[in-house]
Scaffold this active site. Structure first.
Site, mmCIF file in Angstrom:
data_model
loop_
_atom_site.group_PDB
_atom_site.id
_atom_site.type_symbol
_atom_site.label_atom_id
_atom_site.label_comp_id
_atom_site.label_asym_id
_atom_site.label_seq_id
_atom_site.Cartn_x
_atom_site.Cartn_y
_atom_site.Cartn_z
ATOM 1 N N PRO A 86 7.780 -14.936 -1.630
ATOM 2 C CA PRO A 86 6.961 -14.928 -2.852
ATOM 3 C C PRO A 86 6.247 -13.591 -3.022
ATOM 4 C CG PRO A 86 6.047 -16.456 -1.189
ATOM 5 C CD PRO A 86 7.334 -15.941 -0.649
ATOM 6 N N GLY A 88 3.533 -10.739 -4.032
ATOM 7 C CA GLY A 88 2.068 -10.699 -4.147
ATOM 8 C C GLY A 88 1.365 -11.702 -3.251
ATOM 9 N N GLY A 92 4.972 -9.583 2.666
ATOM 10 C CA GLY A 92 5.825 -8.406 2.841
ATOM 11 C C GLY A 92 7.007 -8.311 1.898
ATOM 12 N N SER A 93 6.877 -8.915 0.704
ATOM 13 C CA SER A 93 7.998 -8.889 -0.230
ATOM 14 C C SER A 93 8.339 -7.463 -0.683
ATOM 15 C CB SER A 93 7.690 -9.823 -1.403
ATOM 16 O OG SER A 93 7.793 -9.187 -2.617
ATOM 17 N N ASP A 137 4.378 -2.777 7.180
ATOM 18 C CA ASP A 137 5.369 -3.637 6.508
ATOM 19 C C ASP A 137 6.785 -3.053 6.557
ATOM 20 O OD1 ASP A 137 3.023 -4.992 5.901
ATOM 21 O OD2 ASP A 137 3.691 -5.538 3.888
HETATM 22 O O1 PMV Z 1 -1.047 -6.595 1.634
HETATM 23 P P1 PMV Z 1 -1.029 -7.580 2.736
HETATM 24 O O2 PMV Z 1 -1.561 -8.906 2.340
HETATM 25 O O3 PMV Z 1 0.290 -7.667 3.446
HETATM 26 O O4 PMV Z 1 -2.004 -7.112 3.898
HETATM 27 C C1 PMV Z 1 -2.702 -5.933 3.937
HETATM 28 C C2 PMV Z 1 -3.262 -5.732 5.305
HETATM 29 C C3 PMV Z 1 -4.487 -4.829 5.355
HETATM 30 O O5 PMV Z 1 -4.839 -4.701 6.717
HETATM 31 C C4 PMV Z 1 -5.633 -5.444 4.604
HETATM 32 C C5 PMV Z 1 -4.192 -3.452 4.754
HETATM 33 C C6 PMV Z 1 -3.231 -2.588 5.555
HETATM 34 O O6 PMV Z 1 -2.722 -1.612 4.953
HETATM 35 O O7 PMV Z 1 -3.023 -2.808 6.754
#
Ligand code: PMV
Length: 286
Positions: A86, A88, A92-93, A137
């Site tokens: 999903p 947002g 990690g989409s 990511d």
């Molecule tokens: O964007 P998300 O939900 O995968 O997570 C961001 C993780 C944070 O630690 C808040 C930001 C980051 O760049 O690590």
């Protein structure tokens, strides 16, 4: 050519990792598939519509094509995206779309890029779109597995997780909210980040002991609430789960997104089950 890449879940350490602290992150068994074919023009198809190179509707794919064309002359290409992840939601989409597109482009155009190079280009694409990014990511999506950052220690997770989606969130909004608090209360926030750092290290050591990991999930959630990234809806949901003996925390930026906990045979309402994934980006048989 079809390539796929996994999404991810942050188990511990979100936000603190932005300030150099430890985090635990796993690839998950939800994947994005990118089908890439040489063509006379650039066409991108996804559930957001069909476009040409379009940095508004398809920012990650468009920047991936742009960055890839620095390696291989590319007159046209057709890209079709199908994703289980999903958008947002903090799973990690965006990275999975970017990495799977780059891997499929690499094969289709015989560019000979290594996995490390694909990861590095995906990291640049993330910065192109978001301005700044930790690079976690794209790394997880490229290589798969579960990792302790920034030490790059790999580990195995011997259980599955339940995940509940609680709505759209904005990572950049949450990161800047935390940055403002850090500016106002530097020592308080540093103390909390150090506590989160210890939680990540402790969870890494005790990953085979679900009971301890559950304790640490609960402590980490309280600290995330402390730094202002929980919401009344998340707090309510988590307290309802606690009544049933289930612990959960935010995964990712918070302010919405997803919460998760260890799956122990009972699927909470509105939850789906995910498994840690060992395999990173790969070419799919056609
Ligand atoms: O964007 P998300 O939900 O995968 O997570 C961001 C993780 C944070 O630690 C808040 C930001 C980051 O760049 O690590």
């Amino acid at each position: 050519m079809i390539a796929s890449a996994p999404g991810k879940i942050i188990l511990f350490g979100e936000h603190a990792v932005v300030y150099g602290k430890h985090a635990l992150v796993s690839a998950i068994n939800l994947r994005c598939k990118a089908e890439v074919k040489k063509s006379g023009e650039i066409r991108i198809h996804s559930k957001f519509g069909t476009t040409g190179l379009d940095f508004e509707v398809h920012p990650y794919i468009s920047f991936a094509i742009k960055r890839f064309s620095e390696f291989r002359d590319l007159k046209g290409v057709e890209v079709k995206i199908e994703s289980d992840i999903p958008p947002g939601s903090g799973l990690g989409s965006s990275a999975a779309v970017t990495v799977s597109t780059l891997m499929a482009l690499n094969e289709e155009f015989n560019a000979g890029l290594s996995r490390e190079e694909i990861c590095e280009i995906a990291r640049k694409v993330e910065i192109d779109v978001q301005g700044r990014a930790s690079g976690i990511d794209p790394f997880i999506s490229t290589f798969g597995g579960s990792w302790l950052f920034p030490d790059m220690e790999k580990f195995l997770v011997p259980y599955s997780f339940f995940v509940i989606y609680v709505g759209e969130k904005s990572t950049s909004e949450m990161v800047s909210k935390v940055a403002k608090l850090k500016e106002k209360y530097p020592e308080v926030m540093e103390g909390i980040f150090n506590a989160i750092d210890s939680i990540s290290i402790e969870a890494y050591r005790r990953i085979n002991d679900p009971k301890s990991v559950k304790d640490l999930i609960s402590i980490n959630q309280s600290l995330l609430r402390g730094i202002g990234v929980s919401t009344p809806e998340i707090d309510y949901l988590i307290s309802k789960l606690e009544e049933e003996g289930i612990v959960a925390k935010i995964t990712g930026a918070g302010g919405g997104g997803c919460i998760f906990g260890i799956y122990e045979g009972k699927i909470p309402k509105n939850a789906f089950i995910i498994k840690p994934e060992l395999e990173g980006a790969k070419i799919e048989d056609t």
